[in-house]
Each structure stands twice: as C-alpha cells, then as structure tokens.
Design a protein around this motif. Structure first.
Motif, mmCIF file in Angstrom:
data_model
loop_
_atom_site.group_PDB
_atom_site.id
_atom_site.type_symbol
_atom_site.label_atom_id
_atom_site.label_comp_id
_atom_site.label_asym_id
_atom_site.label_seq_id
_atom_site.Cartn_x
_atom_site.Cartn_y
_atom_site.Cartn_z
ATOM 1 N N ASN A 127 0.823 -1.205 0.000
ATOM 2 C CA ASN A 127 0.000 0.000 0.000
ATOM 3 C C ASN A 127 0.858 1.255 0.000
ATOM 4 O OD1 ASN A 127 -2.163 2.013 1.600
ATOM 5 N ND2 ASN A 127 -3.049 0.581 0.126
ATOM 6 N N GLY A 128 1.962 1.209 0.749
ATOM 7 C CA GLY A 128 2.882 2.342 0.719
ATOM 8 C C GLY A 128 3.449 2.568 -0.675
ATOM 9 N N MET A 129 3.743 1.474 -1.368
ATOM 10 C CA MET A 129 4.236 1.613 -2.740
ATOM 11 C C MET A 129 3.158 2.179 -3.657
ATOM 12 S SD MET A 129 6.763 -1.642 -3.411
ATOM 13 C CE MET A 129 5.886 -2.927 -2.480
ATOM 14 N N ALA A 130 1.901 1.804 -3.428
ATOM 15 C CA ALA A 130 0.805 2.350 -4.230
ATOM 16 C C ALA A 130 0.691 3.859 -4.024
ATOM 17 C CB ALA A 130 -0.512 1.663 -3.870
ATOM 18 N N GLN A 131 0.830 4.289 -2.788
ATOM 19 C CA GLN A 131 0.783 5.724 -2.503
ATOM 20 C C GLN A 131 1.904 6.460 -3.224
ATOM 21 O OE1 GLN A 131 0.843 5.896 1.818
ATOM 22 N NE2 GLN A 131 -0.600 4.187 1.889
ATOM 23 N N PHE A 132 3.108 5.885 -3.151
ATOM 24 C CA PHE A 132 4.263 6.515 -3.801
ATOM 25 C C PHE A 132 4.109 6.508 -5.321
ATOM 26 C CE2 PHE A 132 8.653 6.476 -5.452
ATOM 27 C CZ PHE A 132 9.133 7.632 -4.865
ATOM 28 N N ALA A 133 3.589 5.406 -5.865
ATOM 29 C CA ALA A 133 3.416 5.306 -7.312
ATOM 30 C C ALA A 133 2.428 6.350 -7.824
ATOM 31 C CB ALA A 133 2.943 3.892 -7.684
ATOM 32 N N VAL A 134 1.290 6.485 -7.139
ATOM 33 C CA VAL A 134 0.301 7.472 -7.557
ATOM 34 C C VAL A 134 0.856 8.882 -7.428
ATOM 35 C CG1 VAL A 134 -1.943 8.503 -6.987
ATOM 36 C CG2 VAL A 134 -1.681 6.009 -7.074
ATOM 37 N N TRP A 135 1.515 9.157 -6.315
ATOM 38 C CA TRP A 135 2.072 10.484 -6.070
ATOM 39 C C TRP A 135 3.096 10.843 -7.138
ATOM 40 C CZ3 TRP A 135 3.981 11.777 -0.433
ATOM 41 C CH2 TRP A 135 4.046 13.167 -0.265
ATOM 42 N N THR A 136 3.950 9.898 -7.486
ATOM 43 C CA THR A 136 4.975 10.144 -8.497
ATOM 44 C C THR A 136 4.346 10.334 -9.874
ATOM 45 O OG1 THR A 136 6.563 8.831 -7.226
ATOM 46 C CG2 THR A 136 7.110 9.262 -9.528
ATOM 47 N N ALA A 137 3.336 9.522 -10.192
ATOM 48 C CA ALA A 137 2.652 9.668 -11.478
ATOM 49 C C ALA A 137 1.969 11.030 -11.586
ATOM 50 C CB ALA A 137 1.631 8.540 -11.657
ATOM 51 N N LEU A 138 1.337 11.462 -10.502
ATOM 52 C CA LEU A 138 0.718 12.790 -10.505
ATOM 53 C C LEU A 138 1.770 13.881 -10.682
ATOM 54 C CD1 LEU A 138 -1.883 12.370 -7.593
ATOM 55 C CD2 LEU A 138 -2.384 12.513 -10.045
ATOM 56 N N ALA A 139 2.889 13.751 -9.985
ATOM 57 C CA ALA A 139 3.961 14.743 -10.094
ATOM 58 C C ALA A 139 4.482 14.825 -11.518
ATOM 59 C CB ALA A 139 5.095 14.401 -9.128
ATOM 60 N N GLU A 140 4.654 13.673 -12.160
ATOM 61 C CA GLU A 140 5.161 13.647 -13.528
ATOM 62 C C GLU A 140 4.201 14.353 -14.480
ATOM 63 O OE1 GLU A 140 6.016 12.575 -17.535
ATOM 64 O OE2 GLU A 140 4.206 11.927 -16.474
ATOM 65 N N ALA A 141 2.893 14.291 -14.158
ATOM 66 C CA ALA A 141 1.874 14.945 -14.980
ATOM 67 C C ALA A 141 1.685 16.414 -14.617
ATOM 68 C CB ALA A 141 0.548 14.198 -14.834
ATOM 69 N N GLY A 142 2.511 16.927 -13.688
ATOM 70 C CA GLY A 142 2.420 18.327 -13.298
ATOM 71 C C GLY A 142 1.313 18.618 -12.307
ATOM 72 N N ILE A 143 0.908 17.602 -11.563
ATOM 73 C CA ILE A 143 -0.207 17.735 -10.620
ATOM 74 C C ILE A 143 0.323 17.700 -9.188
ATOM 75 C CG2 ILE A 143 -2.345 16.656 -9.804
ATOM 76 C CD1 ILE A 143 -2.515 15.417 -12.685
ATOM 77 N N GLY A 144 -0.118 18.627 -8.372
ATOM 78 C CA GLY A 144 0.317 18.696 -6.984
ATOM 79 C C GLY A 144 -0.471 17.739 -6.100
ATOM 80 N N ALA A 145 0.178 17.248 -5.039
ATOM 81 C CA ALA A 145 -0.492 16.334 -4.108
ATOM 82 C C ALA A 145 0.267 16.317 -2.790
ATOM 83 C CB ALA A 145 -0.574 14.921 -4.695
ATOM 84 N N SER A 146 -0.366 15.769 -1.770
ATOM 85 C CA SER A 146 0.305 15.491 -0.497
ATOM 86 C C SER A 146 -0.330 14.232 0.082
ATOM 87 C CB SER A 146 0.175 16.662 0.491
ATOM 88 O OG SER A 146 -1.179 16.808 0.918
ATOM 89 N N LEU A 147 0.330 13.652 1.052
ATOM 90 C CA LEU A 147 -0.172 12.430 1.669
ATOM 91 C C LEU A 147 -0.621 12.740 3.088
ATOM 92 C CD1 LEU A 147 -0.570 9.408 1.067
ATOM 93 C CD2 LEU A 147 1.626 9.005 2.188
ATOM 94 N N GLN A 148 -1.849 12.350 3.414
ATOM 95 C CA GLN A 148 -2.436 12.634 4.724
ATOM 96 C C GLN A 148 -2.899 11.335 5.377
ATOM 97 O OE1 GLN A 148 -2.144 15.772 5.771
ATOM 98 N NE2 GLN A 148 -1.253 16.225 3.751
#
Length: 199
Positions: A127-148
């Motif tokens: 699950n931690g890897m899923a969080q990191f994968a989504v966050w990185t994919a969003l970042a690559e697309a120029g989309i901001g995010a944070s983990l809460q």
C-alpha cells in the motif's frame, strides 16, 4: 548515476497549496491513478490495494467529514488552523483514498500459513508503494499532491458515505490538484547517517 526515474522521484513533493486549474480531463486523471495502482508489486501477486477516487463535491465532503471528526478532538482555540489546513486539501480537484483489503490478506494467510504473520505487514508495504506510485505519477503529470493520514477517526463515516466494503481498511488520503504555490528548499540528512555500504 542519475536516471529519469530518480528525476521523477525528486519531482514528487508535498504540495499544500492546491487548486482546480488543471488541463487534464477527469477520465485521464482516473486512468492515471488506476494504472499506477495496478502496476504496484505485492506479495505472491495478491494485489490487496484498493483505491477510491473522489472528485468535486465528493472530495469536499470527505474533508468535511474529517473536520467534523476532528472537532471534538482539537482544542477550540486551535481549530481555526485545523479548518484552514483541511480547506487547503478540499480546494484541490480530488482526493484518492488508499485502502488495504483485509479479505485478501486473510486468504493469503490461509493459503500460505508458513508466512501468515508476515502478510499484514507485506500488505502495508504494498500500500505504501501504491501511494508513492500514484504520487509520483501525478507529479510527472504536473499535478500537486500530499499524503495525509486521518484514519481511523473517519473510517466509519467513509464506509457509510460511499458504501465501502467493511474489509477495506483505510490507510491514507491524497488530495491533489493544480500547483498554487512554490516548494520550499528540501533538506536531506547526511548520507553517512542514512546508509552503510560494504563492497
């Protein structure tokens, strides 16, 4: 050595100033998040990760639920700051809720009793890897995010609001949207503290 993957990891940062000024269509965002979660490794390819993607008023509703769950827990004099923080998450385009399916974990434990004690931990790893994968994919697309992490105080409200199966255990929340602020300089601890290399 530097690679495109490392450059992507460096691009992934916590963005707390979110907005709704994205050029991406909702369907494209959904597919990006789904693809990222789908490709995440898991023990014995068990695939225990689940995700709920909330857009618009659904995302705002989630952060309202968090606010009401926190209201009796946060001192009244500090609640304004809490409200402002939650409002910054709700200001984005959406929120990804990350879950681990306990039924999948239980099946692994039954099928492979030798490793039974490890499967819950391995599920958390995935699950931690899923969080990191989504966050990185969003970042690559120029989309901001944070983990809460507002679980477990809002778990039951989430189940009731969106009909989430009882076996899905909420693990993290990721608000995302357009970048509406700059990032501060990131600091790193010394490599000598973090690593040991033997050759």
């Amino acid at each position: 050595m530097n690679t495109p993957a490392i450059a992507l990891f460096q691009k992934r940062r916590s963005q707390y100033a979110l907005g709704r000024n994205l050029k991406h269509k909702q369907q494209a965002l959904t597919e990006l998040i789904q693809h990222a979660v789908r490709e995440v490794p898991s023990s014995f390819n068990s695939q225990p990760n689940r995700a709920v993607i909330l857009y618009g008023e659904h995302s705002v509703r989630f952060w309202d639920l968090v606010k009401e769950a926190l209201r009796p827990l946060v001192p009244a004099e500090a609640f304004s700051a809490t409200e402002n923080k939650l409002a910054s998450f709700a200001a984005g385009v959406g929120t990804v809720l990350f879950f681990v399916d306990s039924e999948t974990i239980a099946k692994q434990q039954a099928d492979y009793p030798l490793y039974a004690d490890n499967f819950p931990l391995w599920g958390e790893h995935s699950n931690g890897m899923a969080q990191f994968a989504v966050w990185t994919a969003l970042a690559e697309a120029g989309i901001g995010a944070s983990l809460q992490h507002y679980n477990p105080i809002v778990d039951e409200q989430v189940r009731q609001q969106w009909g989430i199966p009882s076996s899905w255990q909420l693990r993290a929340q990721m608000p995302f949207g357009s970048h509406e602020g700059d990032f501060p300089q990131k600091s790193y601890i010394e490599d000598a503290v973090r690593f040991k290399v033997f050759a």
